[in-house]
Design an enzyme around this catalytic site. Structure first.
Site, PDB file in Angstrom:
ATOM      1  N   LYS A  92       0.824  -1.213   0.000  1.00 42.16           N
ATOM      2  CA  LYS A  92       0.000   0.000   0.000  1.00 42.16           C
ATOM      3  C   LYS A  92       0.856   1.259   0.000  1.00 42.16           C
ATOM      4  CE  LYS A  92      -4.448  -1.507   1.792  1.00 42.16           C
ATOM      5  NZ  LYS A  92      -5.432  -1.417   2.887  1.00 42.16           N
ATOM      6  N   LYS A 105      -6.524 -13.243  -8.541  1.00 41.99           N
ATOM      7  CA  LYS A 105      -7.826 -13.248  -7.891  1.00 41.99           C
ATOM      8  C   LYS A 105      -8.715 -12.117  -8.401  1.00 41.99           C
ATOM      9  CE  LYS A 105      -9.002 -12.912  -3.297  1.00 41.99           C
ATOM     10  NZ  LYS A 105      -8.769 -12.860  -1.860  1.00 41.99           N
ATOM     11  N   LYS A 110     -11.926  -6.161  -6.296  1.00 43.28           N
ATOM     12  CA  LYS A 110     -12.709  -4.948  -6.531  1.00 43.28           C
ATOM     13  C   LYS A 110     -11.806  -3.748  -6.807  1.00 43.28           C
ATOM     14  CE  LYS A 110     -12.961  -4.348  -1.550  1.00 43.28           C
ATOM     15  NZ  LYS A 110     -13.766  -4.471  -0.349  1.00 43.28           N
TER      16      LYS A 110
END
Ligand code: TRP
Length: 331
Positions: A114, A196, A199
């Site tokens: 992040k 995967k 979103k």
């Protein structure tokens, strides 16, 4: 107190939940509600580690609650609540931060990841995020935590913090175990089936959200990658696209991969993709309708959040008190 095992799960109110979240988690949650005591927490405190628009954040918190209800979770059997309405999370988070080493936090891959993606806002909250997550789980003495691969390291840290605290002060926290539901499907990206479905993917063709409109869902399934063969056959190594679609079909229909293979053994890819798209639309339509209905009744959602915060506090407050007492705070 009930003698059922306790499950705790946290979900961020950021972005839309996908078909992957539905088939990998939400669809099965209603199967747990009788056997376990389940707490589902909308972790809004966690979400502000990246900048949020205030109005959007509120809306997304309601949206998670509405989605959980629309997916069939019984609001009486489960405790669906908002993290910021139970102050114990932040309080225990602070205390546990004093039992967590920087060396441990430095190793967290999600923090590194992040920090790279939000290089202009590497804040202290992003760094101590896993401590707050440990607090979420330990505050309720949770036995089990349903998590995906990406959260394993955080759960491991929570276990270490709990053990450390217990070693210093005597038995206090339950050491939580990861919980992998038996029927969970692992849904991959529609365009890049080696990763995967997520979103936060930049390419919207990679995922479908639970509340997406049917035309858009169909379009994405039509476009889903396959391979240069023509046989609908399950082979995750050589045919990841087709295998992913078979997984999705089997999961939404609650049938096996073998049954799916049989059903489409003579089908062309184009027809198969349409069938998968249609099955997904059929499964998601009642959820979307219920969701829209609930989102038009914020009063109800608000009252549910308030009521459930009280239920959560009944479990959280004794733990916090016990911790404070042991640390030496005057309670
Ligand atoms: N970090 C989790 C995620 O991003 C969300 C989360 C916060 C969580 N607190 C939790 C998950 C406690 C499980 C238990 O998915």
């Amino acid at each position: 107190m009930s003698d059922k095992k306790r499950i705790f799960s946290g979900v961020q109110p950021s972005g839309n939940l996908t078909l992957g979240n539905y088939l990998g988690a939400l669809k099965n949650f209603s199967l747990l509600q009788d056997e376990y005591e389940c707490l589902y927490c909308v972790v809004d405190l966690h979400s502000i580690t990246v900048r949020q628009d205030p109005l959007l954040l509120k809306d997304r918190s309601y949206a998670v609650l509405a989605l959980y209800l629309a997916c069939g979770l019984d609001p009486d059997k489960n405790i669906l609540f908002l993290q910021s309405q139970v102050s114990g999370h932040a309080e225990l988070g602070w205390a546990l931060g004093c039992y967590t080493y920087m060396g441990e936090l430095n190793r967290m891959t999600q923090f590194k990841d992040k920090s790279r993606r939000h290089a202009d806002n590497i804040n202290g909250g992003l760094y101590t995020y896993p401590v707050l997550m440990a607090a979420d789980i330990l505050l309720y003495k949770s036995d089990m935590v349903p998590i995906g691969q990406d959260q394993k390291q955080h759960l491991e840290l929570a276990r270490n913090i709990a053990e450390r605290f217990n070693n210093i002060y005597g038995d206090t926290f339950v050491i939580p175990e990861p919980f992998i539901p038996k029927t969970a499907a692992r849904v991959m990206s529609l365009q890049e089936p080696d990763k995967k479905m997520s979103k936060s993917d930049d390419n919207a063709n990679n995922f479908v959200t639970i509340t997406e409109d049917p035309a858009s869902i169909m379009k994405k399934f039509k476009k889903a990658v396959t391979d240069s063969e023509s046989e609908v056959r399950f082979d995750e190594v050589n045919k990841p696209g087709i295998s992913n679609l078979m997984n999705i079909y089997a999961a939404v229909k609650s049938i096996s991969i073998e049954e799916t293979a049989k059903e489409f053994e003579n089908s062309r890819y184009g027809d198969f993709k349409m069938a998968v798209g249609n099955a997904v639309v059929d499964a998601l339509t009642p959820i979307r309708e219920k969701y829209n209905e609930l989102m038009n009744d914020k009063g109800y959602l608000d009252s549910l959040f308030k009521k459930n915060a009280l239920r959560a506090k009944e479990i959280a407050e004794p733990t916090l008190k016990e911790v404070y007492e042991k640390i030496g705070f005057i309670v």
